[in-house]
Design an enzyme around this catalytic site. Structure first.
Site, PDB file in Angstrom:
ATOM      1  N   GLU A 283      30.022  46.224  43.275  1.00 15.54           N
ATOM      2  CA  GLU A 283      27.511  45.949  43.564  1.00 15.54           C
ATOM      3  C   GLU A 283      27.345  45.383  44.422  1.00 15.54           C
ATOM      4  O   GLU A 283      26.426  45.405  44.575  1.00 15.54           O
ATOM      5  CB  GLU A 283      27.402  45.381  42.270  1.00 15.54           C
ATOM      6  CG  GLU A 283      25.941  46.134  41.929  1.00 15.54           C
ATOM      7  CD  GLU A 283      24.887  44.673  43.160  1.00 15.54           C
ATOM      8  OE1 GLU A 283      23.988  44.721  42.779  1.00 15.54           O
ATOM      9  OE2 GLU A 283      25.327  43.558  43.064  1.00 15.54           O
TER      10      GLU A 283
ATOM     11  N   ASP B  68      32.076  41.958  40.409  1.00 16.68           N
ATOM     12  CA  ASP B  68      32.285  40.569  41.967  1.00 16.68           C
ATOM     13  C   ASP B  68      30.961  40.244  42.618  1.00 16.68           C
ATOM     14  O   ASP B  68      29.477  39.880  41.176  1.00 16.68           O
ATOM     15  CB  ASP B  68      31.762  42.291  42.917  1.00 16.68           C
ATOM     16  CG  ASP B  68      31.025  42.934  43.351  1.00 16.68           C
ATOM     17  OD1 ASP B  68      30.703  43.188  42.020  1.00 16.68           O
ATOM     18  OD2 ASP B  68      30.756  43.251  43.833  1.00 16.68           O
TER      19      ASP B  68
END
Length: 447
Positions: free
Chosen positions: A156, A92
């Site tokens: 994350e 991400d």
């Protein structure tokens, strides 16, 4: 510029081409994490899984929430008695506003020897490096000494609840035998001035203490006296927290960083002297001070405010959020300080909390990380440092895995790598990716 033949090692031309292609193509897959579950990593996870499978590495795709996909794979080592090594990276990225950029942030454009786009340094570059190395091993028929566990994670950039947290809590068996791990934010070139090139390798992270403040008062008309104004109480607490000067608390990792960086500047730092002035020393380190100045103490920065719905109405409730960070061992001080600074009219609680990390800079693993970088840049100087923020290493530490920040990149003078993290015009030079593949390949062969 031609590659130095003695530094090429076993990395082939295809691996160098693939790392650029994979970085660019991963950037084009928009995995923006806006928080609160607003993200979908699955297309990027499938991209990674397909290329691992093509190299003979069997991937496992795992989701806690539909679309929030993680990829885990294990490469068996030649020595089954050896501890395993975790290599992890997140899929991400943080949001990017196209109007602010020179190129579209999800174009993955390769221009003038540079790959542009969100994730170029945080951290689709590392995701691509690992893919390129693993596929190169498959072509060569190489088998590492120890098991290598690969993890490509979701979430994350928010709470990691759908990513490394989920993997550590629900799929710990996939990481059996892993004692150490490497991931983002280390082994990049830091130009410290006067031709001094540093490569900070992370051996610690400050803890995360994101907190929510709440103030309850008496709602009323904005024109009337009100000594129970929730906004006033909250504003006072926020101001006190934002202005607080935290005391210096030097951890072993930060002590090692200051000592080594100072020595490279010709300064002897006697950190055992009770009268030693750390702030004065940092003023003598020039640009290199930024590698340590954010990790010598706890911190608390106000970031969000929410109160009221009309200008002439005093609301009965107000909230704020604080980005708190703690050095290893600093939690008790942080909590006691929040109790004191918020005062009797404002309550606080953790919105998200993760532990601080610390790893040995005297370990055989750290020595091998240093050696891998310095083999490919003999004029560079590796130094330890502690990250001011956090990574997925926090969640994996629950499994007893010691984490190091190691995403090797050789960067030109003037390239502000740290500013590009979550910044506008994020990009990475092609040469830096090539350097990273060589260093990563060498380290993983010798780990």
């Amino acid at each position: 510029m031609a590659d130095a033949p003695d530094l090429l090692g076993p990395v082939d031309r295809q691996a160098l081409d693939e790392v650029v292609t994979y970085t660019s193509e991963l950037i084009r897959i928009d995995t923006t994490n806006r928080g609160g579950g607003d993200c979908r990593e699955r297309p990027a996870a499938e991209y990674v899984a397909e290329r691992l499978a093509d190299a003979g590495v069997e991937p496992t795709l795992l989701e806690r929430t539909t679309g929030r996909t993680n990829v885990v794979a294990r490469i068996p080592g030649a020595d089954p008695s050896a501890d395993a090594l975790l290599v992890h990276g997140h899929l991400d990225v943080v949001p990017a506003e196209p109007a602010d950029w020179s190129v579209h942030p999800f174009s993955g454009e390769v221009r003038d020897g540079v790959v542009w786009g969100r994730g170029a340094v945080d951290m689709k570059n590392m995701d691509a490096m690992v893919l390129a190395v693993v596929r190169g091993w498959a072509r060569e028929g190489f088998r590492p000494r120890r098991d290598i566990v690969l993890a490509y994670t979701a979430d994350e950039e928010d709470s990691a609840v759908d990513g490394s947290g989920f993997l550590a809590d629900r799929h710990a068996g996939l990481f059996e035998g892993c004692t150490e791990g490497i991931s983002e934010s280390g082994a990049f070139t830091f130009h410290a001035g006067d031709g001094l090139s540093l490569y900070p390798i992370a051996a610690g992270e400050r803890g995360t203490g994101w907190i929510e403040l709440s103030a309850a008062g008496r709602a009323g008309h904005g024109s009337k006296v009100n000594h129970e104004n929730a906004v006033s109480a909250l504003a006072g607490a926020v101001a006190r927290i934002g202005e607080h000067e935290w005391p210096v608390r030097l951890t072993p990792t930060v002590r090692a960083a200051i000592t080594e960086i100072a020595a490279l500047h010709g300064i002897t730092a006697d950190l055992e002297d009770p009268g030693f002035d750390v702030a004065q020393l940092l003023g003598k380190l020039g640009p290199a001070a930024t590698l340590v100045e954010n990790t010598i103490r706890n911190s608390s920065n106000p970031t969000m405010l929410d109160a009221g719905y009309k200008v002439n109405v005093i609301p009965g409730h107000a909230t704020a959020f604080i980005d708190g960070r703690t050095v290893p061992g600093g939690d008790d001080e942080f909590e006691a300080t929040m109790d004191r600074l918020t005062g009797p009219s404002v309550s606080w609680k953790y919105y998200h909390r993760e532990t601080a990390l610390q790893a040995s800079v005297d370990s055989p693993t750290y020595a091998k990380l240093r050696a891998a970088v310095e083999r490919f840049d003999p004029r560079g100087h590796t130094v330890p440092y502690c990250m001011s923020g956090g990574t997925d290493a926090k969640q994996f530490s629950r499994l007893g895995i010691t984490g190091y920040g190691f995403t090797p990149l050789k960067l030109p003078v003037g390239f502000d790598y740290q500013r590009l993290f979550h910044g506008v015009d994020e990009r990475v030079p092609v040469d830096a990716l090539h350097f990273g593949v060589r260093v990563l390949d060498h380290y993983l062969r010798t780990a």
